[in-house]
Design a protein around this motif. Sequence first.
Motif, PDB file in Angstrom:
ATOM      1  N   ILE A  96       0.756  -1.421  -0.123  1.00 46.82           N
ATOM      2  CA  ILE A  96       0.118  -0.120  -0.025  1.00 46.82           C
ATOM      3  C   ILE A  96       0.944   1.236   0.158  1.00 46.82           C
ATOM      4  O   ILE A  96       1.947   1.249   0.824  1.00 46.82           O
ATOM      5  N   ILE A  97       0.518   2.138  -0.904  1.00 44.36           N
ATOM      6  CA  ILE A  97       1.494   3.280  -1.147  1.00 44.36           C
ATOM      7  C   ILE A  97       0.735   4.591  -0.685  1.00 44.36           C
ATOM      8  O   ILE A  97      -0.285   4.777  -1.429  1.00 44.36           O
ATOM      9  N   PRO A  98       1.216   5.364  -0.093  1.00 39.18           N
ATOM     10  CA  PRO A  98       0.445   6.639   0.128  1.00 39.18           C
ATOM     11  C   PRO A  98       0.762   7.689  -1.245  1.00 39.18           C
ATOM     12  O   PRO A  98       1.731   7.873  -1.527  1.00 39.18           O
ATOM     13  N   VAL A  99      -0.213   8.490  -1.530  1.00 39.72           N
ATOM     14  CA  VAL A  99      -0.370   9.119  -2.829  1.00 39.72           C
ATOM     15  C   VAL A  99      -1.024  10.559  -2.569  1.00 39.72           C
ATOM     16  O   VAL A  99      -1.786  10.465  -1.319  1.00 39.72           O
ATOM     17  N   HIS A 100      -0.904  11.366  -3.487  1.00 46.71           N
ATOM     18  CA  HIS A 100      -1.604  12.760  -3.289  1.00 46.71           C
ATOM     19  C   HIS A 100      -3.194  12.639  -3.452  1.00 46.71           C
ATOM     20  O   HIS A 100      -3.513  11.687  -3.993  1.00 46.71           O
ATOM     21  N   ASP A 101      -3.860  13.397  -2.972  1.00 47.42           N
ATOM     22  CA  ASP A 101      -5.294  13.437  -2.665  1.00 47.42           C
ATOM     23  C   ASP A 101      -5.944  13.212  -4.158  1.00 47.42           C
ATOM     24  O   ASP A 101      -7.015  12.677  -4.328  1.00 47.42           O
TER      25      ASP A 101
END
Length: 250
Positions: A96-101
Motif C-alpha cells: 500500500i502506497i500513500p499518494v496525493h489526494d
Amino acid sequence: MSKKRYFIQLAYDGSLYHGWQTQPNAVTVQELLDKAMSVFFRQPIETLGCGRTDAGVHATDFYAHFDVEGVEEAKVLSAVTGINAMLPYQIAAKRIIPVHDDAHARFDATARAYKYYLHFEKDPFKLNRSWLVKDKLDVEAMNNAAAMLLNYTDFSCFSKSNTQTFTNNCKITKAVFEQQEDGLVFTIQADRFLRNMVRAIMGTLVQIGKKEIDLTDFKAIIESKNRSKAGQSVPACGLYLVKIEYPYIR
C-alpha cells in the motif's frame, strides 16, 4: 483525522473470476478486495482500478486507489498482511502506497504492459495459465508484423465494438515475441489499451504465423479500422497484465 488516498498494488490469478470490475451476479476481484478492505478498516472502502481485466485474465502488477478516513497512515501501510488473510489465495495484496489526494489509478498511468503466453504441447501445469496452440507458427513473420504496430496510433480494428472510449488512439512502444524453452511469449507495451485489444492483436498475429494472411494483409487490416477484418480474440487464459507505470511511484 481527515480522509487520505492510497494505492494498493495487487497480483491475481483471474481463472476463477469474472474479471476485475464489480458486476451483478458474478464474482470479481474488485468485489472481493473491497469486502476484505471494508472489514479490515471497519468502514466502506471502494477501490478504483487501473483498468478492467476481462474474465480469466491474470495480473502480476495491478494498482487501485482507495480513500480511508480516520486511520493512522502507519496502520494503513501495514495492513497488507491483514487484508491478505481475508482474501482468497488467488488474490494477493503486495503493498500500500500513500499518494496525493488527486492521484488516480487509471488516468495517471503513463504506460502499461501485457504478456501473452503460448505453448505447443499438452501440459497440465499450464491449464488456465497459457494457450495451447497445435499449429506450427512462423515466429519471424509474427515479429515482423508486430513491429508494424509501432507505426500506427489508431487501433479501432482491434477494439471491442460499442465501447465508451473517446478515442481509439494508442501509442505502442514495444511489441515482440520471444521463444522460451516451453513455449512463446508476446510482450506489448503502450500508453493505453482498448477493450479486448491485446487478445485481438494476438489473434491476428497468429494468423500471420499460420500463413493465413501476410504483412500486406496485416497493414490493410490496421488501416481499415474495422474490427471485423481482424482475427478472432485469443483465449483469456494466456494474458497477463504485468506492468503499470506512474510518474510518482517507484
